[in-house]
Design an enzyme around this catalytic site. Sequence first.
Site, PDB file in Angstrom:
ATOM      1  N   HIS A  24      54.112  47.676  44.117  1.00 42.02           N
ATOM      2  CA  HIS A  24      52.865  46.950  43.868  1.00 42.02           C
ATOM      3  C   HIS A  24      52.146  47.572  42.681  1.00 42.02           C
ATOM      4  O   HIS A  24      52.174  48.777  42.495  1.00 42.02           O
ATOM      5  CB  HIS A  24      51.958  47.005  45.096  1.00 42.02           C
ATOM      6  CG  HIS A  24      50.917  45.919  45.096  1.00 42.02           C
ATOM      7  ND1 HIS A  24      51.177  44.637  45.498  1.00 42.02           N
ATOM      8  CD2 HIS A  24      49.614  45.927  44.729  1.00 42.02           C
ATOM      9  CE1 HIS A  24      50.081  43.892  45.388  1.00 42.02           C
ATOM     10  NE2 HIS A  24      49.116  44.650  44.920  1.00 42.02           N
ATOM     11  N   ASP A  38      42.791  39.912  53.676  1.00 43.89           N
ATOM     12  CA  ASP A  38      42.914  40.193  52.246  1.00 43.89           C
ATOM     13  C   ASP A  38      42.852  38.911  51.439  1.00 43.89           C
ATOM     14  O   ASP A  38      42.240  38.853  50.378  1.00 43.89           O
ATOM     15  CB  ASP A  38      44.198  40.960  51.911  1.00 43.89           C
ATOM     16  CG  ASP A  38      44.243  41.268  50.414  1.00 43.89           C
ATOM     17  OD1 ASP A  38      43.310  41.918  49.934  1.00 43.89           O
ATOM     18  OD2 ASP A  38      45.157  40.805  49.726  1.00 43.89           O
ATOM     19  N   ARG A  69      36.078  38.753  46.240  1.00 49.08           N
ATOM     20  CA  ARG A  69      35.879  39.868  45.302  1.00 49.08           C
ATOM     21  C   ARG A  69      36.051  39.399  43.869  1.00 49.08           C
ATOM     22  O   ARG A  69      35.330  39.826  42.969  1.00 49.08           O
ATOM     23  CB  ARG A  69      36.895  40.988  45.590  1.00 49.08           C
ATOM     24  CG  ARG A  69      36.588  41.767  46.854  1.00 49.08           C
ATOM     25  CD  ARG A  69      37.767  42.646  47.217  1.00 49.08           C
ATOM     26  NE  ARG A  69      38.123  43.580  46.176  1.00 49.08           N
ATOM     27  CZ  ARG A  69      39.380  43.971  45.909  1.00 49.08           C
ATOM     28  NH1 ARG A  69      40.399  43.510  46.608  1.00 49.08           N
ATOM     29  NH2 ARG A  69      39.632  44.830  44.952  1.00 49.08           N
ATOM     30  N   SER A 113      43.103  46.545  50.124  1.00 44.68           N
ATOM     31  CA  SER A 113      43.717  45.263  49.773  1.00 44.68           C
ATOM     32  C   SER A 113      45.230  45.432  49.596  1.00 44.68           C
ATOM     33  O   SER A 113      46.038  44.708  50.196  1.00 44.68           O
ATOM     34  CB  SER A 113      43.087  44.742  48.474  1.00 44.68           C
ATOM     35  OG  SER A 113      43.867  43.738  47.897  1.00 44.68           O
ATOM     36  N   LYS A 140      48.286  44.537  52.797  1.00 34.74           N
ATOM     37  CA  LYS A 140      49.381  43.582  52.518  1.00 34.74           C
ATOM     38  C   LYS A 140      50.734  44.265  52.664  1.00 34.74           C
ATOM     39  O   LYS A 140      51.666  43.714  53.240  1.00 34.74           O
ATOM     40  CB  LYS A 140      49.286  43.059  51.081  1.00 34.74           C
ATOM     41  CG  LYS A 140      48.276  41.996  50.853  1.00 34.74           C
ATOM     42  CD  LYS A 140      48.498  41.293  49.517  1.00 34.74           C
ATOM     43  CE  LYS A 140      48.141  42.110  48.301  1.00 34.74           C
ATOM     44  NZ  LYS A 140      46.758  42.059  47.871  1.00 34.74           N
TER      45      LYS A 140
HETATM   46  N1  URA Z   1      46.062  44.328  43.716  1.00 35.97           N
HETATM   47  C1  URA Z   1      45.728  43.936  44.969  1.00 35.97           C
HETATM   48  O1  URA Z   1      46.557  43.440  45.713  1.00 35.97           O
HETATM   49  N2  URA Z   1      44.475  44.111  45.364  1.00 35.97           N
HETATM   50  C2  URA Z   1      43.527  44.669  44.582  1.00 35.97           C
HETATM   51  O2  URA Z   1      42.411  44.806  45.023  1.00 35.97           O
HETATM   52  C3  URA Z   1      43.866  45.071  43.277  1.00 35.97           C
HETATM   53  C4  URA Z   1      45.151  44.891  42.860  1.00 35.97           C
END
Ligand code: URA
Length: 444
Positions: free
Chosen positions: A82, A161, A168, A183, A187
């Site tokens: 990620h 999320d 956000r 966040s 996930k």
């Molecule tokens: N990537 C995400 O999934 N969430 C965030 O808040 C920032 C980057």
Amino acid sequence: MDAIHIITKKREGLELSSAEIQYLIEGYTAGRIPDYQMAAFLMAAQLRGMALSETITLTQCMLNSGRILDFSAVSSPVIDKHSTGGVGDKISLILTPIVGACGVCVPMISGRGLGHTGGTLDKLESIPGFRTNLQINDIYRQIRALGVAMIGATKEIAPADRQLYALRDVTASVDFIPFITASILSKKLAEGIDGLVLDVKLGRGAFMKTGEEARELAETLVGVGEHFGMSTIAWLTNMDIPLGNAIGNWLEVEESIRCLQGEGPQDVLELSLKLSGEMIALADLAESPEEGEEMAHAAVQSGHALNFLAQIVEAQGGDPAVIHDPALRMRSLEPQTVTVPLDISGYIRDVDAFTLAEIGNDLGVGRLVITDEIDPEAGIVLHLRPGEKAAPGQPLASFYTRKTDQSEEVARRIYSAFTFSKTPVDKPQVLLDRLTFAGWESNS
Ligand code: URA
């Protein structure tokens, strides 16, 4: 307990109890707490800060808002990657088929564009027919058949999320370490993975603008990830300038295809192979990240990774033909080109990723308000990058937009993102430092 008291407590800078955080997240996902109260909480928390224990609870509550996938029946370790968000960041589109072709199992849950940064889901959906909203049974079926799925947070997986991300995005509450951590990790933990490789972006085009902030984010992500029993590795990478040449959803898919053909920009390939190597090693398919990187390189050279991308696209309802021949995708926008002024000759000193991201969003790459539709074809392509020679009249960048009445202003703004030097300039380094549970290692 009620939302007003919790918002007030946070506004006063006090630490919230686990029960209060749980009340907020459960109430918001169930629709009992409205957007305006959640937005007030987001801003109060961002201004007053959150303790590590609150971040861990927030992550846990967001994770608990949905189901957790169970891959215990899969024999190999399940790994994901990620990014904390950048400009021109198409690494997931390249790395996922690479590691999939090497045998790594990846149930990747990605996000949409957030703030000025792009999102993998928006990029994937620019591939005709591609579906990111798979049901859980479809995800299990695809992982059994192919080993890889690329999806978004759903009503079932990390729904908190999904809702908070959108809120956000339009309430200036993105660049806050506890929210980014909760966040990303809610996930990723919902995927039921064993290991995670993080690309923590640092610089003008990242949410973390300074080395200190980016290191703190990396340390929080690795610390919280390991707290939940997930092996977590982070690379700090440069996001002062855009990654690669393309900024825009379909433009980035096209560039990713070129990378999988071994022809893409050097910085994108280097980062994709490095992070792939880490994932392959975390999955125990290589003895070390270096050996993993060699396997990743071989998957690109042999064409297996490109074929694997076509297989993912086909499995998720998309048209695999456009992966082998991107020209088959309908295109309705013509490029408009910005050139190097006639009185300038030398080298590109710098390109400001944040300025280009903002222009890209105005062209239709991202959303300005929650309901905005993105334009899959809109975007910017750089023809010159820092360190490269710039001759008078040479193409500097091209842009694609439906807003043709703004072309002159867009060209002026794109030009303003570049600075020039009369003397040679070093190419910026992409990979900076590496963090594992054992501590930091420098890449220099
Ligand atoms: N990537 C995400 O999934 N969430 C965030 O808040 C920032 C980057």
